[in-house]
Design a protein around this motif. Structure first.
Motif, PDB file in Angstrom:
ATOM      1  N   PHE A 108     -15.445  28.245  -1.595  1.00  0.00           N
ATOM      2  CA  PHE A 108     -16.311  27.426  -2.435  1.00  0.00           C
ATOM      3  C   PHE A 108     -15.501  26.426  -3.268  1.00  0.00           C
ATOM      4  N   GLY A 109     -14.774  25.587  -2.532  1.00  0.00           N
ATOM      5  CA  GLY A 109     -14.078  24.492  -3.187  1.00  0.00           C
ATOM      6  C   GLY A 109     -14.997  23.294  -3.384  1.00  0.00           C
ATOM      7  N   ILE A 110     -14.571  22.394  -4.197  1.00  0.00           N
ATOM      8  CA  ILE A 110     -15.369  21.193  -4.478  1.00  0.00           C
ATOM      9  C   ILE A 110     -15.196  20.208  -3.328  1.00  0.00           C
ATOM     10  N   ILE A 111     -16.296  19.754  -2.789  1.00  0.00           N
ATOM     11  CA  ILE A 111     -16.260  18.755  -1.721  1.00  0.00           C
ATOM     12  C   ILE A 111     -16.630  17.395  -2.313  1.00  0.00           C
ATOM     13  N   ILE A 112     -16.034  16.380  -1.776  1.00  0.00           N
ATOM     14  CA  ILE A 112     -16.292  15.026  -2.241  1.00  0.00           C
ATOM     15  C   ILE A 112     -16.957  14.241  -1.115  1.00  0.00           C
ATOM     16  N   PRO A 113     -17.966  13.452  -1.445  1.00  0.00           N
ATOM     17  CA  PRO A 113     -18.605  12.656  -0.384  1.00  0.00           C
ATOM     18  C   PRO A 113     -17.729  11.504   0.087  1.00  0.00           C
ATOM     19  N   LEU A 114     -17.021  10.888  -0.841  1.00  0.00           N
ATOM     20  CA  LEU A 114     -16.216   9.712  -0.497  1.00  0.00           C
ATOM     21  C   LEU A 114     -15.212   9.465  -1.606  1.00  0.00           C
ATOM     22  N   ASP A 115     -13.972   9.194  -1.201  1.00  0.00           N
ATOM     23  CA  ASP A 115     -12.952   8.788  -2.160  1.00  0.00           C
ATOM     24  C   ASP A 115     -13.154   7.302  -2.451  1.00  0.00           C
ATOM     25  N   PHE A 116     -13.655   6.980  -3.637  1.00  0.00           N
ATOM     26  CA  PHE A 116     -14.006   5.609  -3.974  1.00  0.00           C
ATOM     27  C   PHE A 116     -12.784   4.755  -4.276  1.00  0.00           C
ATOM     28  N   VAL A 117     -11.603   5.352  -4.301  1.00  0.00           N
ATOM     29  CA  VAL A 117     -10.405   4.596  -4.667  1.00  0.00           C
ATOM     30  C   VAL A 117      -9.471   4.420  -3.488  1.00  0.00           C
ATOM     31  N   GLY A 118      -9.091   5.514  -2.830  1.00  0.00           N
ATOM     32  CA  GLY A 118      -8.001   5.440  -1.870  1.00  0.00           C
ATOM     33  C   GLY A 118      -8.375   5.701  -0.435  1.00  0.00           C
ATOM     34  N   THR A 119      -9.634   5.480  -0.012  1.00  0.00           N
ATOM     35  CA  THR A 119     -10.030   5.712   1.368  1.00  0.00           C
ATOM     36  C   THR A 119      -9.973   4.400   2.137  1.00  0.00           C
ATOM     37  N   PHE A 120      -9.094   4.360   3.147  1.00  0.00           N
ATOM     38  CA  PHE A 120      -8.963   3.161   3.977  1.00  0.00           C
ATOM     39  C   PHE A 120      -9.290   3.429   5.442  1.00  0.00           C
ATOM     40  N   SER A 121      -9.549   4.669   5.794  1.00  0.00           N
ATOM     41  CA  SER A 121      -9.885   5.022   7.167  1.00  0.00           C
ATOM     42  C   SER A 121     -11.370   5.356   7.258  1.00  0.00           C
ATOM     43  N   ASN A 122     -11.902   5.207   8.474  1.00  0.00           N
ATOM     44  CA  ASN A 122     -13.321   5.520   8.714  1.00  0.00           C
ATOM     45  C   ASN A 122     -14.232   4.699   7.811  1.00  0.00           C
ATOM     46  N   ARG A 123     -13.837   3.471   7.533  1.00  0.00           N
ATOM     47  CA  ARG A 123     -14.543   2.677   6.530  1.00  0.00           C
ATOM     48  C   ARG A 123     -15.946   2.273   6.979  1.00  0.00           C
ATOM     49  N   TRP A 124     -16.080   1.859   8.232  1.00  0.00           N
ATOM     50  CA  TRP A 124     -17.384   1.382   8.688  1.00  0.00           C
ATOM     51  C   TRP A 124     -18.388   2.519   8.814  1.00  0.00           C
ATOM     52  N   SER A 125     -17.934   3.705   9.095  1.00  0.00           N
ATOM     53  CA  SER A 125     -18.864   4.839   9.125  1.00  0.00           C
ATOM     54  C   SER A 125     -19.434   5.099   7.741  1.00  0.00           C
ATOM     55  N   TYR A 126     -18.580   5.045   6.728  1.00  0.00           N
ATOM     56  CA  TYR A 126     -19.080   5.188   5.359  1.00  0.00           C
ATOM     57  C   TYR A 126     -20.008   4.020   4.995  1.00  0.00           C
ATOM     58  N   GLY A 127     -19.651   2.814   5.450  1.00  0.00           N
ATOM     59  CA  GLY A 127     -20.508   1.664   5.163  1.00  0.00           C
ATOM     60  C   GLY A 127     -21.875   1.807   5.784  1.00  0.00           C
ATOM     61  N   ILE A 128     -21.950   2.285   7.033  1.00  0.00           N
ATOM     62  CA  ILE A 128     -23.242   2.501   7.680  1.00  0.00           C
ATOM     63  C   ILE A 128     -24.010   3.622   6.988  1.00  0.00           C
ATOM     64  N   ALA A 129     -23.287   4.641   6.516  1.00  0.00           N
ATOM     65  CA  ALA A 129     -23.963   5.705   5.763  1.00  0.00           C
ATOM     66  C   ALA A 129     -24.580   5.157   4.484  1.00  0.00           C
ATOM     67  N   PHE A 130     -23.896   4.220   3.827  1.00  0.00           N
ATOM     68  CA  PHE A 130     -24.501   3.555   2.672  1.00  0.00           C
ATOM     69  C   PHE A 130     -25.727   2.755   3.107  1.00  0.00           C
ATOM     70  N   GLY A 131     -25.643   2.095   4.275  1.00  0.00           N
ATOM     71  CA  GLY A 131     -26.775   1.319   4.752  1.00  0.00           C
ATOM     72  C   GLY A 131     -28.006   2.161   5.020  1.00  0.00           C
ATOM     73  N   ALA A 132     -27.818   3.430   5.398  1.00  0.00           N
ATOM     74  CA  ALA A 132     -28.956   4.314   5.639  1.00  0.00           C
ATOM     75  C   ALA A 132     -29.740   4.605   4.365  1.00  0.00           C
ATOM     76  N   THR A 133     -29.138   4.386   3.207  1.00  0.00           N
ATOM     77  CA  THR A 133     -29.819   4.641   1.929  1.00  0.00           C
ATOM     78  C   THR A 133     -30.511   3.395   1.382  1.00  0.00           C
ATOM     79  N   ALA A 134     -30.544   2.303   2.148  1.00  0.00           N
ATOM     80  CA  ALA A 134     -31.022   1.024   1.609  1.00  0.00           C
ATOM     81  C   ALA A 134     -32.481   1.101   1.175  1.00  0.00           C
ATOM     82  N   ASN A 135     -33.332   1.716   1.995  1.00  0.00           N
ATOM     83  CA  ASN A 135     -34.749   1.783   1.642  1.00  0.00           C
ATOM     84  C   ASN A 135     -34.971   2.546   0.350  1.00  0.00           C
ATOM     85  N   LYS A 136     -34.228   3.622   0.157  1.00  0.00           N
ATOM     86  CA  LYS A 136     -34.385   4.399  -1.073  1.00  0.00           C
ATOM     87  C   LYS A 136     -33.802   3.659  -2.274  1.00  0.00           C
ATOM     88  N   VAL A 137     -32.736   2.897  -2.056  1.00  0.00           N
ATOM     89  CA  VAL A 137     -32.184   2.092  -3.146  1.00  0.00           C
ATOM     90  C   VAL A 137     -33.189   1.033  -3.586  1.00  0.00           C
TER      91      VAL A 137
END
Length: 621
Positions: A62-91
């Motif tokens: 039961f360690g702490i999980i993080i959804p996204l490193d907002f500072v130092g994540t440079f890999s898998n960037r477009w997957s995170y971007g598309i995941a943000f896009g999936a929240t557009a209607n709710k935003v």
């Protein structure tokens, strides 16, 4: 009777879908919390608990999980971007303040919006957590299942009620196709993760190495700084010269990519919502215009209000046409702002890395640390809100400019008043030209008669030394009264230009619209500066490379101590040279860390100190 478009828009006014998206958002918290608990159970804690702790029975689970490193994540960037896009209607749902689950007083609406934001974030948390989890086999299964549920529910909602009451046919499709596209991408991404992790578990592919502390582009940046001679510049293409030049030594973090993708989708949804509101207002104006036509017909076009009514009808017709025409330039302006903000981010970060802070106001050279940390959380949301409100304000401004063009240039020609329009335009142009000409003449007279000659022949301008002082004082006296009137026009032009520039640049969070000395009142610009400083301090390639060298050096030191201790405990026998032993450990290190081979060179010049040699995990003593 209703018009054809009105009947079309009322196709599915009474349609009620069996799947309420707002209700599904509430129920989606149950599987979301389950996925979070599963991933948290798999995640091990970095520090072991003490045995006297009451939670020691859980061990390191039961360690702490993080959804996204907002500072130092440079890999898998477009997957995170598309995941943000999936929240557009709710935003956009939150942006319109449509989240009202409870009947509470008006003063407590901020708490309701806070709860709504937390609920939306919690319902979409599994998308990010499954993408960033180290246990890709389990996270890919959970992420694929959760994305499939959202995809199926959205498809069901669209198929049951595809039409709407504003746009008409396929209105629901227009609102939800970006989210469907993002969910489809996530399904493919999780399926790819599952296949890849399954091959790793079956032994068909080697395990992926841990996330490197020093990214490749950061190492290339420092390597480029340490070169004695800069590389020869290649011939740039038209796209690189005029629009954008790719930099292999710089990568945008996942936060910037996700913010840009989400801003694009939210801007599209905002334009669709605005167009729906325009269609509703246009129908109301058509009804009102029909009543005016009936009134004109009843008085046989001889009433006293007939000219006024005709002008009102013309105003409504021109307004509707101008508003539709200016949708495209307003949207293109905001889209160009999104790309320009990315370019400014790269430019500002590079200048901060070089120690150049001259582009910032003086009060922002040492910002508050706490405000900078908060700016990371604020920037993404504020950037999207600035783009949306900026689009609306820019659209209104461009519509007003279009109305001025229509009433000053187009309508006079339509009403056979083109000659009078040209005469007024000529008089106005001549007046402005005379005023500007008199201002230029003042500068020319001052340069010619009231300044002393150049000191040197190579000087670009005359020195600031007065000549012909008596004539100069008379010149100032007689122009004093004229400059009072000229200053009135200059003051009004200053106000007009400030309003136009302020409204035109309202969506630019990277540029303040406040006057010099009042930049602190611009909260958006404060968030931009704080975000830049956090990224500068935590992702500076030189600093990260230095820390990487310290870590490698510490590991090498511990390895050498272990080797020395092992050698002391060994019985006497054939000795192995230190060089051979070092080369053997170097080979073993490079096999376990193949990325380090990219940072080494086969030959190093005598007496030179190369960055690649510093990055080598083992060096000869």
């Amino acid at each position: 009777m209703l018009s054809t478009s009105a009947r079309t828009r009322q196709l599915n006014v009474t349609c009620t879908s069996s799947m309420d998206m707002e209700l599904f958002l509430h129920y989606s918290l149950i599987p979301s919390i389950f996925i979070i608990l599963v991933l948290s159970f798999l995640q091990r804690q970095e520090h072991q608990r003490q045995r006297d702790d009451t939670s020691y029975l859980l061990g390191s689970r039961f360690g702490i999980i993080i959804p996204l490193d907002f500072v130092g994540t440079f890999s898998n960037r477009w997957s995170y971007g598309i995941a943000f896009g999936a929240t557009a209607n709710k935003v956009m749902f939150l942006f319109s303040e449509g989240y009202q689950p409870l009947q509470i007083p008006q003063w407590a609406q901020a708490f309701v919006l806070l709860i709504g934001g937390i609920e939306v974030g919690l319902s979409h948390f599994p998308f990010f957590a499954c993408l960033s989890s180290e246990f890709q086999l389990v996270s890919s299964i959970l992420g694929f299942s959760y994305s499939l549920v959202w995809f199926a529910v959205t498809i069901l909602h669209i198929t049951e009620c595809p039409h709407g009451q504003f746009v008409g046919r396929y209105e629901t499709v227009m609102f939800y196709w970006p989210s469907l596209l993002c969910l489809a991408f996530l399904l493919g991404r999780f399926l790819h993760m599952f296949v890849k992790s399954l091959k790793v578990c079956l032994g068909r592919e080697p395990r992926t190495e841990e996330k490197p502390f020093l990214e490749v582009h950061q190492g290339q940046h420092v390597k480029q700084l340490l070169r004695r001679h800069p590389p020869q510049e290649k011939k740039k293409s038209w796209f690189q010269t005029r629009i954008y030049e790719w930099d292999p030594c710089f990568r945008f973090p996942s936060r910037m990519i996700g913010t840009t993708v989400l801003a694009f989708i939210c801007l599209y949804l905002f334009i669709v919502i605005e167009f729906c509101m325009f269609m509703y207002v246009r129908d109301e104006l058509d009804v009102f215009e029909g009543k005016l036509e009936n009134y004109i017909a009843s008085v046989n076009q001889s009433g006293a209000l007939t000219p006024v009514i005709l002008q009102v009808k013309e105003l409504m017709s021109v307004s509707k046409g101008v508003w539709v025409v200016t949708i495209l330039p307003a949207s293109l302006t905001c889209v160009s702002y999104l790309f320009h903000i990315l370019a400014c981010y790269r430019k500002h970060m590079k200048r901060l890395w070089a120690g150049d802070k001259q582009f910032l106001p003086v009060k922002f050279h040492n910002p508050s640390s706490s405000e900078s940390v908060v700016a990371i959380a604020r920037y993404s949301g504020w950037q999207i809100a600035y783009i949306l409100w900026g689009y609306l304000i820019i659209h209104v401004l461009q519509s007003l400019c279009g109305m001025m063009i229509m009433y000053s240039l187009v309508l006079p020609v339509i009403h056979n008043q083109g000659l009078g329009m040209l005469q007024g335009l000529g008089i106005g142009t001549l007046t402005i030209s005379i005023v500007l000409g008199l201002m230029i003449i003042q500068v020319w007279i001052a340069t010619t008669f009231f300044l002393q000659p150049k000191i040197g022949t190579a000087d670009k301008q005359k020195p600031l030394a007065l000549n012909n002082r008596k004539a100069f004082h008379n010149f100032n006296y007689f122009l004093f009264f004229y400059n009072v009137l000229l200053g009135l026009g200059a003051c009004l032009s200053r106000l007009l230009i400030s309003c136009i520039l302020g409204t035109w640049l309202i969506a630019r969070i990277d540029r303040t619209i406040m006057q010099n000395g009042y930049e602190g009142a611009d909260m958006g610009f404060n968030a931009w500066i704080g975000m830049l400083y956090v990224d500068h301090y935590h992702t500076n390639p030189v600093l990260v490379s230095f820390c990487h060298i310290l870590i490698i050096g510490h590991r090498e030191k511990r390895l050498q101590q272990a080797i020395r201790y092992w050698c002391q405990n060994q019985p006497t026998g054939p000795r192995i040279s230190a060089r051979s032993r070092t080369r053997w450990f170097l080979l073993q290190t490079l096999i376990n860390n193949p990325r380090l081979a990219m940072l080494r060179k086969s030959r190093v010049g005598h007496g030179s100190w190369e960055f690649t040699q510093i990055l080598s995990p083992c060096s000869e003593s």
